[in-house]
Every structure is written in structure tokens, then in C-alpha cells.
Write a protein that holds these residues in place. Structure first.
Motif, PDB file in Angstrom:
ATOM      1  N   ALA A   1      51.663  45.866  32.975  1.00  0.00           N
ATOM      2  CA  ALA A   1      51.207  45.837  31.473  1.00  0.00           C
ATOM      3  C   ALA A   1      48.932  45.852  31.628  1.00  0.00           C
ATOM      4  N   ALA A   2      50.073  44.063  32.467  1.00  0.00           N
ATOM      5  CA  ALA A   2      47.929  43.862  32.968  1.00  0.00           C
ATOM      6  C   ALA A   2      46.977  45.464  33.682  1.00  0.00           C
ATOM      7  N   LEU A   3      46.796  45.297  34.273  1.00  0.00           N
ATOM      8  CA  LEU A   3      47.190  46.827  35.073  1.00  0.00           C
ATOM      9  C   LEU A   3      46.804  47.729  34.692  1.00  0.00           C
ATOM     10  N   MET A   4      47.442  47.979  33.307  1.00  0.00           N
ATOM     11  CA  MET A   4      47.662  48.981  32.396  1.00  0.00           C
ATOM     12  C   MET A   4      46.007  48.967  31.641  1.00  0.00           C
ATOM     13  N   ILE A   5      45.965  48.256  30.751  1.00  0.00           N
ATOM     14  CA  ILE A   5      45.270  47.817  30.158  1.00  0.00           C
ATOM     15  C   ILE A   5      43.997  47.128  31.006  1.00  0.00           C
ATOM     16  N   ASN A   6      43.526  46.980  31.863  1.00  0.00           N
ATOM     17  CA  ASN A   6      42.076  46.700  33.197  1.00  0.00           C
ATOM     18  C   ASN A   6      41.596  48.374  33.272  1.00  0.00           C
TER      19      ASN A   6
ATOM     20  N   ASP B   1      61.989  39.849  39.944  1.00  0.00           N
ATOM     21  CA  ASP B   1      62.026  39.564  38.542  1.00  0.00           C
ATOM     22  C   ASP B   1      61.562  40.371  37.636  1.00  0.00           C
ATOM     23  N   LEU B   2      62.401  40.290  36.578  1.00  0.00           N
ATOM     24  CA  LEU B   2      61.871  41.489  36.087  1.00  0.00           C
ATOM     25  C   LEU B   2      60.350  41.518  35.168  1.00  0.00           C
ATOM     26  N   ARG B   3      60.170  40.151  34.179  1.00  0.00           N
ATOM     27  CA  ARG B   3      59.164  39.693  33.359  1.00  0.00           C
ATOM     28  C   ARG B   3      57.899  39.547  34.329  1.00  0.00           C
ATOM     29  N   LEU B   4      58.372  39.381  35.656  1.00  0.00           N
ATOM     30  CA  LEU B   4      56.879  38.848  35.958  1.00  0.00           C
ATOM     31  C   LEU B   4      56.112  40.799  36.475  1.00  0.00           C
ATOM     32  N   THR B   5      56.877  41.789  36.971  1.00  0.00           N
ATOM     33  CA  THR B   5      56.834  43.043  36.893  1.00  0.00           C
ATOM     34  C   THR B   5      56.572  43.541  35.692  1.00  0.00           C
ATOM     35  N   LEU B   6      56.394  43.314  34.616  1.00  0.00           N
ATOM     36  CA  LEU B   6      56.280  43.564  33.393  1.00  0.00           C
ATOM     37  C   LEU B   6      54.741  43.124  33.407  1.00  0.00           C
ATOM     38  N   ALA B   7      54.933  41.872  33.189  1.00  0.00           N
ATOM     39  CA  ALA B   7      53.209  40.908  32.610  1.00  0.00           C
ATOM     40  C   ALA B   7      52.210  42.179  34.144  1.00  0.00           C
ATOM     41  N   PHE B   8      52.165  42.096  35.262  1.00  0.00           N
ATOM     42  CA  PHE B   8      51.762  42.959  35.995  1.00  0.00           C
ATOM     43  C   PHE B   8      51.068  43.731  35.414  1.00  0.00           C
TER      44      PHE B   8
ATOM     45  N   PHE C   1      41.631  39.093  34.890  1.00  0.00           N
ATOM     46  CA  PHE C   1      42.537  37.888  35.206  1.00  0.00           C
ATOM     47  C   PHE C   1      43.308  36.879  33.507  1.00  0.00           C
ATOM     48  N   PHE C   2      42.212  37.275  32.781  1.00  0.00           N
ATOM     49  CA  PHE C   2      43.198  36.905  31.207  1.00  0.00           C
ATOM     50  C   PHE C   2      44.124  37.974  30.305  1.00  0.00           C
ATOM     51  N   ALA C   3      43.770  39.211  31.325  1.00  0.00           N
ATOM     52  CA  ALA C   3      45.549  40.020  30.735  1.00  0.00           C
ATOM     53  C   ALA C   3      46.107  39.474  31.191  1.00  0.00           C
ATOM     54  N   PHE C   4      46.437  39.270  32.500  1.00  0.00           N
ATOM     55  CA  PHE C   4      47.764  39.423  33.672  1.00  0.00           C
ATOM     56  C   PHE C   4      47.758  37.609  33.482  1.00  0.00           C
ATOM     57  N   LEU C   5      46.860  36.719  33.180  1.00  0.00           N
ATOM     58  CA  LEU C   5      47.101  35.524  32.848  1.00  0.00           C
ATOM     59  C   LEU C   5      47.891  35.022  31.922  1.00  0.00           C
ATOM     60  N   GLY C   6      47.432  35.945  30.837  1.00  0.00           N
ATOM     61  CA  GLY C   6      47.864  36.181  29.567  1.00  0.00           C
ATOM     62  C   GLY C   6      48.874  36.260  29.166  1.00  0.00           C
ATOM     63  N   LEU C   7      49.393  37.805  29.592  1.00  0.00           N
ATOM     64  CA  LEU C   7      50.544  38.008  29.139  1.00  0.00           C
ATOM     65  C   LEU C   7      51.693  37.046  30.199  1.00  0.00           C
ATOM     66  N   ALA C   8      51.055  36.622  30.922  1.00  0.00           N
ATOM     67  CA  ALA C   8      52.166  35.519  32.818  1.00  0.00           C
ATOM     68  C   ALA C   8      52.466  34.656  31.477  1.00  0.00           C
ATOM     69  N   ALA C   9      51.637  34.233  30.701  1.00  0.00           N
ATOM     70  CA  ALA C   9      51.757  32.975  29.787  1.00  0.00           C
ATOM     71  C   ALA C   9      53.026  33.517  28.734  1.00  0.00           C
TER      72      ALA C   9
END
Lengths: 431, 431
Positions: free
Chosen positions: B375-380, B366-373, B419-427
Motif C-alpha cells: 500500500a505504501a509503495l502504491m501511494i508513493n 507476514d501478510l500485514r507487513l506485505t500489505l503495509a509495504f 517513509f511516512f506512508a510505510f512507517l505510518g501504515l506499519a504502525a
């Protein structure tokens, strides 16, 4: 100030303590340092070099001509001299060593032959030794005559037998208060000999335990080859304490004074390990996907169980690592310590479970959810205490550094247990 | 051995170093210690008391009669004596002080009047001072005559002016190598004076920086009142390093040698704070309950983002706390350090995002899941670097200890952000 008036500059620097000059150099820009360095004479350089931070020292060393450097190193104590030579790049090192007198070169090469972080590298070769049959008067007269051969500062005179093995030590202050005709053998104290290959952490422990000011270093045969003084030990203790803090957090030693690339290299390996442990913990959650889909509140509560366990485990870990380092904790009292930690873990777990359980019941009014949460929290706090105490003890028993990345392992255990206990109990009780 | 042959026991103990006797006492059972203590004479007791662990010392002190204790304390150096008296319970302390000669009592009461962990408490009042106009010969003759008034060991002779202010110091080894007719004023070196109310951490820093062996302690008016020797500093540095490790993990100092109740009390407050921070982080997850119900894999992946951020933040934090403690980090280079940390955070974040992203894509396709993960990891990771460097710097700027429970705060920031970055981006991206 830097340009032009070199004479005045030298005067100013001469009035400062070398450690302060080194601090000043740290505040200068690299260009200003480059301009300043050629104005330093070998004596000043000798005093400053051992005070500079590693990063700045390497830069300064590059800009000093080999001949000046050779002279400066000749002025230094043998342990500091060896440190500086060790820092030089290969071809510069060869040039500098070639420019030094034969004897000094041999001394430095001998120091460098000892392994890093051992007594051999820590010691200075300059010692004050006296034969057993001398009297206080003979010793004092000898020192007044041979002023140039003495180390700049010394605290103990080692009394040696004919084969140059230390048999005792006379503190300088003891020499001073004794009458001239008293034989040294009569006022000497027992010495604690340091083998030349002893690890510096062990040396520091001995200095601390016996409140030593200096100690003789001996070869395997027992011959006196040098001495270690307490001011070198202060640096070692500082260093070892720092290493423990960094190691606990998972930062390799290499990255201490490094550039960005070095920093990445010193931290990435432990982050990669953490990725693996986090993935395993995540797979636990994955196994309960069905439960989470049915009751998403589980996803919100499970990190609380994991986080509190992780924190409690880190507390126990820090106490255990500290106790191991100061040798308050050993195989003898290990069982008592671990069981005491487990009692504390249970007590804290009960307190937190009661508190958080109350809040969860008030929020959701679900007794079974409250029960699953409270029980999981107590289990995790208990496991956290066990892991926090047992992991460093086990590492120590295996002869490894108990601090190195223990936090990564302990939080792995508490994450895994926290997720598994909470989701497992929830699946059993709730669904 | 304990029972019966008291003479032989005393002989055996006499042959050992006091530090070893203290170690041995630690291995004995409480009953055996109680039996042993009455056999110790005041001299031996004086040597052992300052070597014992706090817990055991308190127990031993209970069993020693006040009169013996008063004699033993009289034999000790003033800093150790004050420590022991400070440990006594109120009524025993009064008894012991009453049994001591007037002068000794006054000295100890004066020491205890200084605040804990200051130079005044660390110093010993016994110093060797000489007037400016003396020569080397006069000084040596004086020491030989007044043997009983000298401290057991000393390393520097303080040269004082008529108002007893130190104007210089002569290392004992310097005295030894000089001719008898040389005036002290000619060979004396600059001294670093320690104000009596200076914090012990500051004192340790000065000793380390200037490689001091001893330093004179002065009253606000500049009068010499005592000296601090480097062997006391070794203990302080050990202690401060340990305090940093414990504080980072959220263990209050009080719990170090304590019983189970004391251990609970020293750790529970930080766990309670952690409960609050964990609850806030959990409420972030709660806000995304709907998303998690739809896609439970989010619940499994979000702790990975939080955990890696927490670990990276702890690494940066440990480096920053260490650098602050050794004064390598200050307001001057703070901006450079923080920005370097942020670059490292981004670099490590990119490396880990690439790696874990690859694995996630391979597992779920899932490319979008990968992207959200990713990006959230880099932000964190970026936020982790910022928090890990900025929190201790801010605490330090506010005059607070940068180590105290920084880990709790940093992991709160990384949990929240993760939590916020990953769940927010995923949403945003996925649903």
C-alpha cells in the motif's frame, strides 16, 4: 467555421505558415480534425504533414484517401516523404506507393532502405551539382533554365568530377558575388563529405563543429547521392538532447508520444531494475538489524548519508554525460577529469560532514555517532564522485550510450555505500 | 616542430580547418600553447578564437599582444568579436578597444550593450539589404560591385522599405533561379522578425519551428539592425539542452568550465538544500523510532519504498521538463498530462507492489507487513507521478526554469512520502 464554408477555410489556412496550421490542428478535437482533413488539398497537406506531432500525424494519415496522400507525398522533399511513408500502416503504405509514379516510388523505397537515424535517412536526394569546368555564368544560366528541377531552397552547389564525386562546394552567396567568367573550380571550397551510413549524432557533431549549412552525402564508392541541410540538423540536436535527459532518468525512447500502456512499458523495465538494486541495498541494512534494534537513530540518519551521496553522484554524472556528448571529455583527459571530480567530492564531503556533524553533535551530544556519520558521509561523497564520473566513461568506452539509466546505477552505488559505510562504522565505533 | 620552423608551422595550420586547429590547441600543454600563440597572424587568430573552449581561450587571450588582438577582432564577425571582447579582463579590454578603429569599436560596444543570451548578442550586424524597387539584375550587379562590403556568407537578402524596416526576404537560391528583370518585391517571402531583446531560447524555438536559415533582427521601432543565422542557433540549442541536464541534477551553470573551486561553488548550494530536505525526511523516521526498535526489518524496507518512488518521480520529471522545453506541454494540455501520469504511476505502482509484495511474503510470511509495504509503495508511486509532473509545471507557471533542481524537490517529496506512508501504515497495521 469548420462546416459549410470550405472555400473560406482554405483561404484562411493558406495565409498561415504550415507550422502554425499544424499547431492549430493540435488544439482541435479529434472529431474536428477528422472533418477538416478532407478539405485540405494535396499541396497544403504536403506542407503540414511534416510539421505535425507524430501522434496527430498518424491519426490524420488514417483519414486521408490513398490517392490524395500519394499526390501530397509527391510534393514533399524526399526525406520528409520517406518519413511519412514510414509512418503508414502496411496495407495503406502499399496502396499509397502503388498510386505514385514509378520514379517517386523508387526514390522513397531507396530512402527507406537506409537505417533509421543515419545520414541516408536524414538526407534529401535533391541536390544542385555542377561539373568542374563550368563558369559562374554557365551555372547561373543553367539554374534559370532548369528552374523546375531545382530544390526549393539550396545553399551550396556541389562541384563534381565526371564520376559524380564531389570535389568542392560553392556557397550560393559566393556565386552571387563572383563575375560571370570565373570558373567554379576557382571559387569552390573544400567539402566535408558525409558517408551515407553515418549515425545522425555524428552528423550533427560535424555540422556543429564546422558550422556547416549543408553537406554532400556520398555512397561508399564516393558518388554524390544527396545532401543534408542544417535545418534537419537542428531537429536532430533537439532530439539527441531530449534522449539524453530521458535516458538519464531511465525512460526508454519508445514512450515519448505514447498512450498510457506505452508509457508504462517505457518506464517499468528500469523500475524493475531499480527494485533489484534497492533490494540489494536493503539487504545491507538487513545485515545490521541487530544494531538498528539497539539504536534506532541509525535508521533515521542512514538515508541522509545515502541521499547526499546520491545527489552528489547525480551532479557529477550530469556533468560527465554532457561533456561526453559535446566531446569535451575523451580518453585523453578522462584521468584528469575523474581525479578532479574526486577532489571536488572530497571537498564537498568535508564541508557537509563538518556542517551536519555539528548539527548531530548538538542534537544528540554523541561524539562517536557524529564521527561515524561524518566519516561515512565523506566516504560516500568520494565514492559518488568516482561512480558518477567512471560509470558513464566506462559505458562510453564499451561503445554504449553513457546516459542510459546511469542514474539508477549511480544511486545504487551511493545507497549501497552510504548504508554500508554508516552502519558498518557505527557497529565498529558505537556498539 | 614548434621551435624554429615558424614558416612551415603557419603553412601546416593554414591547411587545417580552424575548428581542427582549435582542437589541436586543446591537446597541447599550456607551455606549448604559449610558444605557439605569438606565431599566429591576426587572420588565423580571428578564425581560431571563436572555436576555442572558454578555458583555453582565456589563456590564449592573455598571451596575445593587444595590437594583434585588435587586428584579429577586426577580422571577425561582429557577434564573435563581441564574445571575445566580453571575455577579456577589464584593462586588457580597454587596451584592445583603444587599438581598434573608431567604427569597429562602436559596433562592438553596441553589441555588448545588449543583454547576454538575447537576440542582440547573438546577431551579427553584417546584413545584406536591398530596397523594394530593385530587380534581380540590379541586386546581382550591386553585389558584384560591392564585394568587400558583403558578409562572407549570407543566405537571405532582406528587402527593406525607405525607413529600413524589413518587408520581406529573398533566399539567395531564389535570386539565382529568377530572371534579371524580375522585381525583388515579386519573389520575396514573408519574414519572421526577431526583436533585439528576445531571449535566445525563444529565438531557437522560432528557428526550429519555421525551419529558418536566417532571420532579420529589428530594433523596437522596427528598423533592421542585424541578422541571426542558423549556425549560431545550433550552438544555442546544444547549450540549452546541456543547461537542462545540468540544472535537473542541481549543478549551477557557473561550474561548467571551472576549476575545482568553481566546481565546488556550483554544486555545494544544492547539496546544502538537499541536506535540509534529507534532514526533514530523517525526522519522519525519527518519529517512528519506537516502531523501528520493535521491528528492525522496517528500517531495511523503507528505503525500497523511497527509492522506487524517487525513480518513478524522476522519470515523470524528465518527461515533463522535456515536453515543456519543446513546448509540447502547456497550460492547455497540462491537466490531461498530469492525470495521464497519475494513471501510469498507479499502474506501475500496482505492478511493482504485486511483485515486491510477493517476494516479501515469501521471505517473511507476514501478510500485514506485505500489505503495509504494498500500500505504501502504491501511494508513493502515485505521489511521485503527481510531484514529477506538477513541480515543473508550477515552476514554469511562476516564470521560473522548470529544470532547476527539480530532482532535489521531487526526491524530497518521494522520500518523505515513502517513509511516512510505510512507517505510518506499519504502525497502524502491525503494532
Amino acid at each position: 467555421l469548420d462546416r459549410g464554408d470550405a472555400e473560406r477555410l482554405r483561404e484562411l489556412l493558406g495565409a498561415l505558415h504550415p507550422a502554425d496550421v499544424a499547431d492549430l490542428m493540435g488544439f482541435l478535437s479529434a472529431d474536428a480534425r477528422e472533418e477538416l482533413v478532407p478539405h485540405l488539398d494535396p499541396e497544403t497537406l504536403a506542407e503540414i504533414l511534416s510539421e505535425l506531432d507524430t501522434e496527430i500525424r498518424e491519426e490524420v494519415l488514417e483519414h486521408v484517401p490513398s490517392a490524395t496522400l500519394a499526390k501530397a507525398i509527391g510534393e514533399m522533399e524526399s526525406d520528409d516523404a520517406a518519413d511519412v511513408v514510414d509512418d503508414l500502416e502496411a496495407d495503406k503504405r502499399a496502396q499509397v506507393l502503388a498510386a505514385m509514379p514509378e520514379v517517386e516510388r523508387a526514390t522513397i523505397e531507396a530512402s527507406l532502405a537506409y537505417k533509421d537515424e543515419t545520414a541516408g535517412r536524414l538526407m534529401q536526394r535533391e541536390v544542385v551539382a555542377a561539373p568542374q569546368f563550368w563558369t559562374v555564368g554557365q551555372a547561373i544560366d543553367h539554374f534559370r533554365r532548369e528552374v523546375d528541377d531545382l530544390p526549393e531552397l539550396f545553399f551550396d552547389i556541389y562541384v563534381v568530377d565526371p564520376s559524380y564525386k564531389p570535389v568542392g562546394a560553392v556557397p550560393v552567396s559566393q556565386l552571387l558575388r563572383s563575375k560571370r567568367d570565373v570558373p567554379l573550380a576557382q571559387i569552390m571550397e573544400q567539402v566535408t563529405e558525409i558517408p551515407v551510413d553515418m549515425d545522425q549524432e555524428e552528423v550533427a557533431y560535424i555540422f556543429d563543429k564546422y558550422h556547416l549549412i549543408s553537406a554532400p552525402v556520398v555512397e561508399p564508392g564516393g558518388r554524390l547521392v544527396g545532401q543534408i541541410t542544417v535545418d534537419d540538423i537542428v531537429g536532430v540536436i533537439q532530439e539527441e538532447g531530449e534522449e539524453d535527459i530521458l535516458a538519464l532518468a531511465g525512460v526508454s525512447d519508445a514512450g515519448r508520444d505514447a498512450d498510457v500502456l506505452g508509457m508504462v512499458r517505457s518506464r517499468l523495465p528500469w523500475l524493475l531494475l531499480n527494485t533489484v538494486t534497492a533490494a540489494i541495498a536493503a539487504s545491507v541494512i538487513g545485515a545490521f538489524e541487530g544494531e538498528i534494534e539497539k539504536l534506532a537513530i541509525l535508521a533515521a540518519l542512514m538515508p541522509v548519508v545515502a541521499s547526499l551521496g546520491g545527489n552528489a553522484g547525480t551532479q557529477t554524472l550530469a556533468v560527465a554525460v554532457r561533456a561526453l556528448a559535446s566531446r569535451e571529455l575523451s580518453a585523453i583527459n578522462a584521468i584528469r577529469t575523474v581525479s578532479r571530480e574526486m577532489v571536488v567530492g572530497l571537498a564537498n564531503g568535508a564541508a557537509l560532514a563538518a556542517l551536519t556533524g555539528g548539527v548531530i553533535y548538538a542534537l544528540f551530544g554523541d561524539l562517536r555517532l557524529t564521527l561515524a556519520f561524518g566519516a561515512a558521509l565523506m566516504i560516500n561523497m568520494f565514492v559518488a564522485a568516482l561512480a558518477g564520473a567512471a560509470i558513464p566513461l566506462a559505458l562510453d568506452r564499451m561503445g554504449r550510450d553513457p546516459a542510459v539509466s546511469s542514474v539508477v546505477f549511480v544511486t545504487f552505488v551511493t545507497d549501497f555505500t552510504g548504508f554500508f559505510a554508516f552502519l558498518g562504522l557505527a557497529a565498529l565505533i558505537l556498539l
